[in-house]
Design a protein around this motif. Sequence first.
Motif, PDB file in Angstrom:
ATOM      1  N   ALA A 120       4.342  20.364  -6.394  1.00  0.00           N
ATOM      2  CA  ALA A 120       4.014  18.945  -6.519  1.00  0.00           C
ATOM      3  C   ALA A 120       2.880  18.818  -7.531  1.00  0.00           C
ATOM      4  O   ALA A 120       1.912  19.599  -7.490  1.00  0.00           O
ATOM      5  CB  ALA A 120       3.576  18.383  -5.171  1.00  0.00           C
ATOM      6  N   ASP A 121       2.973  17.876  -8.440  1.00  0.00           N
ATOM      7  CA  ASP A 121       1.947  17.730  -9.472  1.00  0.00           C
ATOM      8  C   ASP A 121       0.558  17.579  -8.860  1.00  0.00           C
ATOM      9  O   ASP A 121      -0.429  18.111  -9.390  1.00  0.00           O
ATOM     10  CB  ASP A 121       2.248  16.522 -10.355  1.00  0.00           C
ATOM     11  N   ASP A 122       0.457  16.868  -7.740  1.00  0.00           N
ATOM     12  CA  ASP A 122      -0.849  16.664  -7.113  1.00  0.00           C
ATOM     13  C   ASP A 122      -1.448  17.985  -6.628  1.00  0.00           C
ATOM     14  O   ASP A 122      -2.672  18.123  -6.561  1.00  0.00           O
ATOM     15  CB  ASP A 122      -0.738  15.683  -5.946  1.00  0.00           C
ATOM     16  N   SER A 123      -0.604  18.959  -6.312  1.00  0.00           N
ATOM     17  CA  SER A 123      -1.111  20.278  -5.913  1.00  0.00           C
ATOM     18  C   SER A 123      -1.777  20.979  -7.088  1.00  0.00           C
ATOM     19  O   SER A 123      -2.798  21.669  -6.916  1.00  0.00           O
ATOM     20  CB  SER A 123       0.033  21.139  -5.376  1.00  0.00           C
ATOM     21  N   VAL A 124      -1.230  20.812  -8.278  1.00  0.00           N
ATOM     22  CA  VAL A 124      -1.831  21.405  -9.481  1.00  0.00           C
ATOM     23  C   VAL A 124      -3.181  20.747  -9.762  1.00  0.00           C
ATOM     24  O   VAL A 124      -4.170  21.435 -10.072  1.00  0.00           O
ATOM     25  CB  VAL A 124      -0.885  21.241 -10.682  1.00  0.00           C
ATOM     26  N   ILE A 125      -3.248  19.442  -9.632  1.00  0.00           N
ATOM     27  CA  ILE A 125      -4.508  18.724  -9.828  1.00  0.00           C
ATOM     28  C   ILE A 125      -5.537  19.180  -8.806  1.00  0.00           C
ATOM     29  O   ILE A 125      -6.710  19.423  -9.134  1.00  0.00           O
ATOM     30  CB  ILE A 125      -4.282  17.204  -9.729  1.00  0.00           C
ATOM     31  N   LEU A 126      -5.124  19.325  -7.552  1.00  0.00           N
ATOM     32  CA  LEU A 126      -6.036  19.758  -6.492  1.00  0.00           C
ATOM     33  C   LEU A 126      -6.563  21.166  -6.761  1.00  0.00           C
ATOM     34  O   LEU A 126      -7.755  21.438  -6.591  1.00  0.00           O
ATOM     35  CB  LEU A 126      -5.322  19.713  -5.143  1.00  0.00           C
ATOM     36  N   HIS A 127      -5.694  22.069  -7.183  1.00  0.00           N
ATOM     37  CA  HIS A 127      -6.092  23.454  -7.467  1.00  0.00           C
ATOM     38  C   HIS A 127      -7.211  23.474  -8.499  1.00  0.00           C
ATOM     39  O   HIS A 127      -8.251  24.135  -8.302  1.00  0.00           O
ATOM     40  CB  HIS A 127      -4.873  24.228  -7.978  1.00  0.00           C
TER      41      HIS A 127
END
Length: 308
Positions: A120-127
Motif C-alpha cells: 500500500a502506498d501509505d505503507s511506503v510513506i510510513l516507512h
Amino acid sequence: MASSFLDRLDGIHAATIVPMRDDFSIDDAALQDHIAKVASVRGIAGLLLNGHAGENFVLSREEKIRVIALAREVVPDVLIVSGVNSESSLEAAAEAAALEAAGADGLLVFPPNSWALGYADDSVILHHALIRDATRGPIMLYGAPIGAGAMAYPPLLLARLAAEPRIVAIKEGSWEVAAYEANLRRLHAQRPDFKVLGSGDEHLLACYLIGTAGSQVSLAAVVPELIVELWDAAKAGDWVRARQAHERIYPLAVAIYRDGPSGRAAARLKTCLMLLGRLQSDRIRPPQMASTAAERAALERALAHAGA
C-alpha cells in the motif's frame, strides 16, 4: 546541513564492499584498507557504505554500525552515505538513528524486499516517515530497477516521497534509460534542487548525456579511475572521450551485473578486487556463493579489456 550535503553529492561516489574472513566475520583491517584506497583516488567525491555491494541484507545492525565507525577512522572528512535496509520499519528507524550517530552524513533508504510483491502506498510513506522522525540529517531514496517488481516506485508515489523536505536526493537505479529520464524530469519539475544520481552501472554514459548530479556505483570501488574518467569527460562535454571510457567499462559492467544468474554482483565485485590484488579473499556470506570458474574467467577478460 542539507545544502552542504547536496553540494557534496555531486560527482562519483563509490559503493564499497565488505571483506570477510574465513568464518564470514568482517575483516576490519581489510575493510579499512579498501575504503582508504578507494577514497584516495582523485575524483572520488564520497562513499556509499552498507549498500547492496556491501551485503547490507546479511549484516546485523551492529555490523553496519561498525562499518561506518571503521570508515570514519580512516576517512574522517569524506562524505559518507549509509544504506538503511530492513524488512521492519521500526528496525529500519532504529538502524538509521544508530548509523547517523556513528558518523553517516546521510542515509539511503532501501525498500524492504517484501515490497517486490506489492504494498500500500501509505505503507511506503510510513516507512520513510518513521526513519525521518528517528534521525536529523538528509535522506535519500533508492530508485529500484524496473525489473525488481513493485520495488520501483510509480510516479505518484515517487512524487509523494519527494514532497518530504528531508528527502533530498535519489540513487536512481531504474536500470533502464527511459525510466531514468522520466523520473529525472518529474523530480526536477517538482523540486528543481532535488539531486538525481544516475546510478545504473551499465548505463552511465546514457544517463550522463541526459543529465545527472553524479553517481553512487560499485564499479567505482573496482575501477575508480575509469569511472572518474567517464564522469570528467561527460562534465566537459567531451563525448568522444566519454564514449572511449564507456567502451572500456561496458564489458565489465555486463560481466558483473547482467550475465546470469542474477543477483551475483556482490560476489563478482569481490572477485574483481581479488584478481586485481586489492583483496586477499572474495569470501561472501551465504546464501550468496563464491564466483564460479566461468564467472572468474569472464571477469578476468573484462578487467583486461578495461585496462585494469
